[in-house]
Scaffold this active site. Structure first.
Site, PDB file in Angstrom:
ATOM      1  N   ASP A  89      17.524  51.579  58.655  1.00  0.00           N
ATOM      2  CA  ASP A  89      17.061  50.524  57.759  1.00  0.00           C
ATOM      3  C   ASP A  89      16.149  51.150  56.710  1.00  0.00           C
ATOM      4  O   ASP A  89      15.776  52.318  56.813  1.00  0.00           O
ATOM      5  CB  ASP A  89      16.363  49.406  58.533  1.00  0.00           C
ATOM      6  CG  ASP A  89      15.146  49.892  59.296  1.00  0.00           C
ATOM      7  OD1 ASP A  89      14.660  51.000  59.006  1.00  0.00           O
ATOM      8  OD2 ASP A  89      14.682  49.167  60.186  1.00  0.00           O
ATOM      9  N   SER A  90      15.815  50.404  55.696  1.00  0.00           N
ATOM     10  CA  SER A  90      15.107  50.976  54.547  1.00  0.00           C
ATOM     11  C   SER A  90      13.601  51.046  54.733  1.00  0.00           C
ATOM     12  O   SER A  90      12.906  51.671  53.944  1.00  0.00           O
ATOM     13  CB  SER A  90      15.404  50.151  53.296  1.00  0.00           C
ATOM     14  OG  SER A  90      14.842  48.853  53.429  1.00  0.00           O
ATOM     15  N   GLY A  91      13.088  50.383  55.758  1.00  0.00           N
ATOM     16  CA  GLY A  91      11.644  50.268  55.935  1.00  0.00           C
ATOM     17  C   GLY A  91      11.081  48.982  55.387  1.00  0.00           C
ATOM     18  O   GLY A  91       9.933  48.629  55.659  1.00  0.00           O
ATOM     19  N   PHE A  93      11.733  45.735  55.996  1.00  0.00           N
ATOM     20  CA  PHE A  93      11.395  44.665  56.943  1.00  0.00           C
ATOM     21  C   PHE A  93      10.050  44.943  57.615  1.00  0.00           C
ATOM     22  O   PHE A  93       9.221  44.048  57.757  1.00  0.00           O
ATOM     23  CB  PHE A  93      12.491  44.515  57.996  1.00  0.00           C
ATOM     24  CG  PHE A  93      12.202  43.437  59.002  1.00  0.00           C
ATOM     25  CD1 PHE A  93      12.458  42.107  58.710  1.00  0.00           C
ATOM     26  CD2 PHE A  93      11.652  43.748  60.240  1.00  0.00           C
ATOM     27  CE1 PHE A  93      12.175  41.103  59.633  1.00  0.00           C
ATOM     28  CE2 PHE A  93      11.364  42.761  61.165  1.00  0.00           C
ATOM     29  CZ  PHE A  93      11.626  41.436  60.857  1.00  0.00           C
ATOM     30  N   ASP A 264      22.931  44.587  64.831  1.00  0.00           N
ATOM     31  CA  ASP A 264      21.929  45.374  65.550  1.00  0.00           C
ATOM     32  C   ASP A 264      20.839  44.436  66.020  1.00  0.00           C
ATOM     33  O   ASP A 264      20.600  43.387  65.408  1.00  0.00           O
ATOM     34  CB  ASP A 264      21.308  46.445  64.648  1.00  0.00           C
ATOM     35  CG  ASP A 264      20.190  45.868  63.774  1.00  0.00           C
ATOM     36  OD1 ASP A 264      19.015  46.002  64.160  1.00  0.00           O
ATOM     37  OD2 ASP A 264      20.495  45.255  62.736  1.00  0.00           O
ATOM     38  N   CYS A 302      30.716  43.540  85.773  1.00  0.00           N
ATOM     39  CA  CYS A 302      30.189  44.640  84.963  1.00  0.00           C
ATOM     40  C   CYS A 302      30.450  45.985  85.635  1.00  0.00           C
ATOM     41  O   CYS A 302      30.296  46.122  86.853  1.00  0.00           O
ATOM     42  CB  CYS A 302      28.696  44.452  84.729  1.00  0.00           C
ATOM     43  SG  CYS A 302      27.972  45.720  83.652  1.00  0.00           S
ATOM     44  N   CYS A 304      28.840  48.859  84.677  1.00  0.00           N
ATOM     45  CA  CYS A 304      27.774  49.801  84.323  1.00  0.00           C
ATOM     46  C   CYS A 304      27.239  50.511  85.559  1.00  0.00           C
ATOM     47  O   CYS A 304      27.472  50.089  86.700  1.00  0.00           O
ATOM     48  CB  CYS A 304      26.639  49.077  83.583  1.00  0.00           C
ATOM     49  SG  CYS A 304      25.503  48.158  84.646  1.00  0.00           S
TER      50      CYS A 304
END
Length: 375
Positions: A89-91, A93, A264, A302, A304
């Site tokens: 992300d660009s920073g 937020f 995300d 599941c 996992c």
């Protein structure tokens, strides 16, 4: 980066993102590695859950360890030993979430370092430079994440400044001769007319993909669905669509139904550390005393590591004792749940059976399917 679109089912899309570092099948969920780590997980463990791409946080990695340390290692991939693609992300937020300790101007944002109080300045050009040093496979433009609620006038001014910053981000990205992908971010709050202006302006500048920003910030779910239904058809079909910071499992399902390709969120990892575990029929709160003697697995469907080896009683015990292993096992499960959900959505789109999948998803949790208002 190349985006390949294979097939659609309604507005839902099945495709892939092709990078030099690997292929990402879409719709995709990206685990969040804020400080260069998906909390508690090794890169191999994250990969074993099915994740093909992760997210890093430009703002936090800029403050610690900083660009110079990153460059000593090569880039973020080398630093954290994740071999696949990374989106950063660009920073923006994080800066705007600082509230009273920041000041927004046309040039950029003045704020105080939350670690030591030092004055710092971040603008579109600096964000592009940091992300270049991180070696991000997908770079996000620097924008203002419009808060909610915001009146129309404020949202308009914010969106217009984000468009100007988008052009500055594009210009600096190009001047760095960055060969990776750059995504624009659509703003405009809950106002359809402002979203229209934002999409049009970003498409005119031209980006490799388009994110829908400024949602999941407190607005009602109905507003988020309405904006997605309105915006997604305006995004060029041959470009990937990314819904930022979303979300709960049902938010992923509803985003896919409306044409989103990428998601995300910190929810699967953060909730795991708080004993809030996602399963086929809803949620298990492992701290509940009813699990103290429960020998059953967390989720019988599941595959996992956690579900193949341990009982609910053991997970309850680890949580009560504040054992680190408990948080790790919970995280492995939640991340795998999200990846299994995305795999199920991809398969349903391929087979033209998405709405059947959606109906089953909600029925198993005893919930109604939200309305879908699309042509």
């Amino acid at each position: 980066m190349k985006f390949e679109l294979d097939t659609t089912d309604g507005r839902a899309r099945r495709g892939r993102l092709v990078f030099d570092r690997g292929v990402v099948e879409t719709p995709a969920f990206m685990p969040v590695g804020t400080y260069g780590t998906v909390k508690g997980m090794t890169p191999e463990e994250v990969e074993a859950t099915g994740a093909q791409i992760i997210l890093g946080n430009t703002f936090h990695l800029w403050l610690r360890p900083g660009q110079e340390v990153m460059k000593l290692h090569g880039d973020l991939h080398d630093f954290m030993q994740w071999k696949g693609p990374i989106l950063t992300d660009s920073g923006g937020f994080q800066v705007f979430s600082l509230g009273d300790i920041r000041k927004i101007t046309e040039k950029g944002v003045h704020f105080r370092n939350p670690i030591n109080g030092d004055p710092i300045f971040l603008d579109p050009e600096k964000s592009m430079e940091i992300q270049y040093d991180l070696g991000s496979d997908i770079v996000m433009i620097f924008d203002e994440c419009t808060p909610y609620p915001a009146d129309w006038d404020y949202a308009k001014r914010s969106m217009e400044m984000s468009l100007r910053w988008a052009q500055r981000s594009r210009d600096r990205f190009d001047s760095l001769e960055n060969k990776n992908a750059l995504f624009g971010i659509i703003q405009g709050s809950v106002y359809e007319d402002l979203r229209d202006i934002s999409v049009k302006g970003l498409v005119e500048i031209g980006f490799d993909g388009y994110a829908v920003g400024g949602l999941a910030v407190g607005e009602p779910k109905e507003d988020m669905h309405r904006i997605l239904e309105h915006v997604c058809p305006q995004i060029p079909e041959d470009k990937p669509r990314y819904l930022m910071g979303v979300g709960k499992p049902e938010d992923l399902v509803e985003g896919v139904r409306r044409g989103i390709d990428m998601f995300d969120c910190v929810m699967p990892t953060r909730n795991a550390r708080n004993g809030h575990l996602f399963v086929t029929d809803g949620v298990v709160k492992i701290r509940n005393a009813k699990h103290k003697s429960d020998t059953s697995t967390l989720d019988a469907e599941c595959d996992c590591y956690t579900c193949r080896h341990y009982s609910r009683a053991y997970l309850y015990h680890l949580d009560r004792c504040n054992e680190i292993l408990g948080a790790r096992l919970n995280t492995i499960h939640n991340l795998r749940y999200y990846q299994r959900l995305m795999a199920g959505l991809r398969k349903a789109i391929e087979e033209g059976k998405l709405e059947s999948f959606v109906t089953d998803f909600y029925q198993r949790q005893g919930r109604d399917v939200p309305p879908l208002n699309v042509d």
